[in-house]
Design a protein around this motif. Structure first.
Motif: not given
Length: 140
Positions: A11-33
Protein backbone atom coordinates in the motif's frame (compact mmCIF):
# COMPACT_ATOMS: atom_id res chain seq x y z
CA UNK A 1 20.07 1.11 -10.31
CA UNK A 2 16.96 1.20 -8.23
CA UNK A 3 13.38 1.80 -9.18
CA UNK A 4 10.40 3.23 -7.38
CA UNK A 5 6.97 1.79 -8.00
CA UNK A 6 3.66 1.37 -6.23
CA UNK A 7 3.21 -2.00 -4.55
CA UNK A 8 -0.42 -2.77 -3.75
CA UNK A 9 0.42 -5.38 -1.08
CA UNK A 10 2.49 -2.79 0.81
CA UNK A 11 0.00 0.00 0.00
CA UNK A 12 2.85 2.39 -0.83
CA UNK A 13 5.61 3.26 -3.27
CA UNK A 14 8.82 1.30 -2.66
CA UNK A 15 12.42 1.71 -3.82
CA UNK A 16 13.70 -1.64 -5.01
CA UNK A 17 15.92 -3.47 -7.45
CA UNK A 18 14.50 -4.23 -10.86
CA UNK A 19 12.78 -7.60 -10.54
CA UNK A 20 10.08 -9.75 -11.98
CA UNK A 21 8.40 -13.09 -12.27
CA UNK A 22 9.61 -15.83 -14.57
CA UNK A 23 7.43 -16.96 -17.45
CA UNK A 24 6.53 -20.67 -17.54
CA UNK A 25 9.71 -22.76 -18.01
CA UNK A 26 11.81 -19.61 -18.52
CA UNK A 27 15.49 -19.80 -17.63
CA UNK A 28 16.19 -17.51 -14.62
CA UNK A 29 18.99 -15.62 -16.37
CA UNK A 30 16.86 -15.12 -19.49
CA UNK A 31 14.07 -13.83 -17.24
CA UNK A 32 16.42 -11.42 -15.48
CA UNK A 33 17.62 -10.06 -18.82
CA UNK A 34 14.04 -9.70 -20.07
CA UNK A 35 12.82 -7.94 -16.93
CA UNK A 36 15.78 -5.53 -16.81
CA UNK A 37 15.16 -4.47 -20.38
CA UNK A 38 11.36 -4.26 -20.02
CA UNK A 39 11.44 -2.22 -16.81
CA UNK A 40 14.48 -0.02 -17.41
CA UNK A 41 15.43 -0.27 -21.09
CA UNK A 42 18.96 -1.36 -20.12
CA UNK A 43 20.84 -4.40 -21.40
CA UNK A 44 24.05 -5.72 -19.86
CA UNK A 45 27.22 -7.07 -21.47
CA UNK A 46 27.97 -9.45 -18.61
CA UNK A 47 25.83 -11.28 -16.03
CA UNK A 48 26.87 -13.13 -12.87
CA UNK A 49 24.77 -14.96 -10.28
CA UNK A 50 24.88 -13.30 -6.84
CA UNK A 51 22.55 -15.27 -4.57
CA UNK A 52 19.43 -17.42 -4.42
CA UNK A 53 17.21 -17.38 -1.36
CA UNK A 54 13.66 -18.07 -0.14
CA UNK A 55 11.89 -14.86 0.87
CA UNK A 56 9.13 -16.50 2.93
CA UNK A 57 9.79 -20.26 3.18
CA UNK A 58 7.17 -20.66 5.93
CA UNK A 59 4.38 -20.38 3.36
CA UNK A 60 5.88 -19.83 -0.12
CA UNK A 61 7.97 -22.19 -2.21
CA UNK A 62 9.17 -19.30 -4.34
CA UNK A 63 12.87 -18.58 -4.46
CA UNK A 64 14.55 -15.39 -5.59
CA UNK A 65 17.55 -15.61 -7.88
CA UNK A 66 19.68 -12.47 -7.95
CA UNK A 67 22.16 -11.57 -10.68
CA UNK A 68 24.73 -8.83 -11.18
CA UNK A 69 24.39 -7.02 -14.49
CA UNK A 70 27.64 -5.36 -15.67
CA UNK A 71 28.47 -3.09 -18.59
CA UNK A 72 25.06 -1.53 -18.96
CA UNK A 73 23.82 -0.29 -22.31
CA UNK A 74 20.86 2.15 -22.20
CA UNK A 75 17.77 1.62 -24.31
CA UNK A 76 14.01 2.09 -24.27
CA UNK A 77 11.95 0.65 -21.42
CA UNK A 78 8.76 -1.30 -22.13
CA UNK A 79 7.00 -1.67 -18.77
CA UNK A 80 3.67 -3.46 -18.54
CA UNK A 81 0.55 -1.30 -18.75
CA UNK A 82 -0.03 -1.34 -14.98
CA UNK A 83 3.60 -0.48 -14.13
CA UNK A 84 4.61 3.10 -13.49
CA UNK A 85 8.30 2.93 -12.69
CA UNK A 86 10.72 5.70 -11.74
CA UNK A 87 14.33 4.67 -12.37
CA UNK A 88 17.34 6.11 -10.57
CA UNK A 89 20.99 5.32 -11.28
CA UNK A 90 22.72 5.44 -7.91
CA UNK A 91 26.09 4.59 -6.44
CA UNK A 92 26.31 1.70 -4.00
CA UNK A 93 27.19 4.17 -1.23
CA UNK A 94 23.94 6.06 -1.85
CA UNK A 95 21.83 2.90 -1.71
CA UNK A 96 23.54 1.93 1.55
CA UNK A 97 22.66 5.36 3.00
CA UNK A 98 19.05 4.88 1.90
CA UNK A 99 19.02 1.51 3.69
CA UNK A 100 20.47 3.05 6.86
CA UNK A 101 17.81 5.80 6.80
CA UNK A 102 15.00 3.26 6.38
CA UNK A 103 14.11 4.47 2.89
CA UNK A 104 14.39 0.97 1.42
CA UNK A 105 11.92 -1.55 2.82
CA UNK A 106 11.97 -4.19 0.08
CA UNK A 107 13.45 -7.49 1.29
CA UNK A 108 15.12 -8.57 -1.96
CA UNK A 109 16.81 -5.19 -2.22
CA UNK A 110 18.01 -5.23 1.40
CA UNK A 111 19.32 -8.79 1.11
CA UNK A 112 21.03 -8.34 -2.25
CA UNK A 113 22.58 -4.91 -1.71
CA UNK A 114 23.92 -5.77 1.75
CA UNK A 115 25.40 -9.07 0.51
CA UNK A 116 26.95 -7.34 -2.50
CA UNK A 117 28.46 -4.66 -0.27
CA UNK A 118 29.85 -7.28 2.12
CA UNK A 119 31.42 -9.28 -0.71
CA UNK A 120 33.10 -6.13 -2.01
CA UNK A 121 34.41 -5.29 1.47
CA UNK A 122 35.86 -8.80 1.81
CA UNK A 123 37.44 -8.56 -1.68
CA UNK A 124 35.42 -11.58 -2.83
CA UNK A 125 33.93 -9.55 -5.64
CA UNK A 126 35.18 -6.48 -7.49
CA UNK A 127 33.14 -3.31 -7.80
CA UNK A 128 32.85 -2.68 -11.52
CA UNK A 129 31.50 0.62 -12.91
CA UNK A 130 28.04 0.23 -14.45
CA UNK A 131 27.22 -2.83 -12.35
CA UNK A 132 23.62 -3.29 -11.28
CA UNK A 133 21.92 -5.95 -9.23
CA UNK A 134 18.90 -7.65 -10.82
CA UNK A 135 16.60 -10.13 -9.12
CA UNK A 136 14.12 -12.57 -10.54
CA UNK A 137 11.49 -14.68 -8.78
CA UNK A 138 10.94 -18.30 -9.66
CA UNK A 139 8.67 -21.01 -8.36
CA UNK A 140 10.58 -23.99 -7.04
Amino acid sequence: MIERQYRHAANQFLWELPAGKLEAREDPLAGAKRELEEETGYKAKKWKPLVEYYASPGFLGESMKVFLAEGLIPGDAHPEDDEQIEIRLVKLSEVLKMIEKGAILDGKTLTSVLLYSRLIAKNKIRLVPDTRIKSIASDC
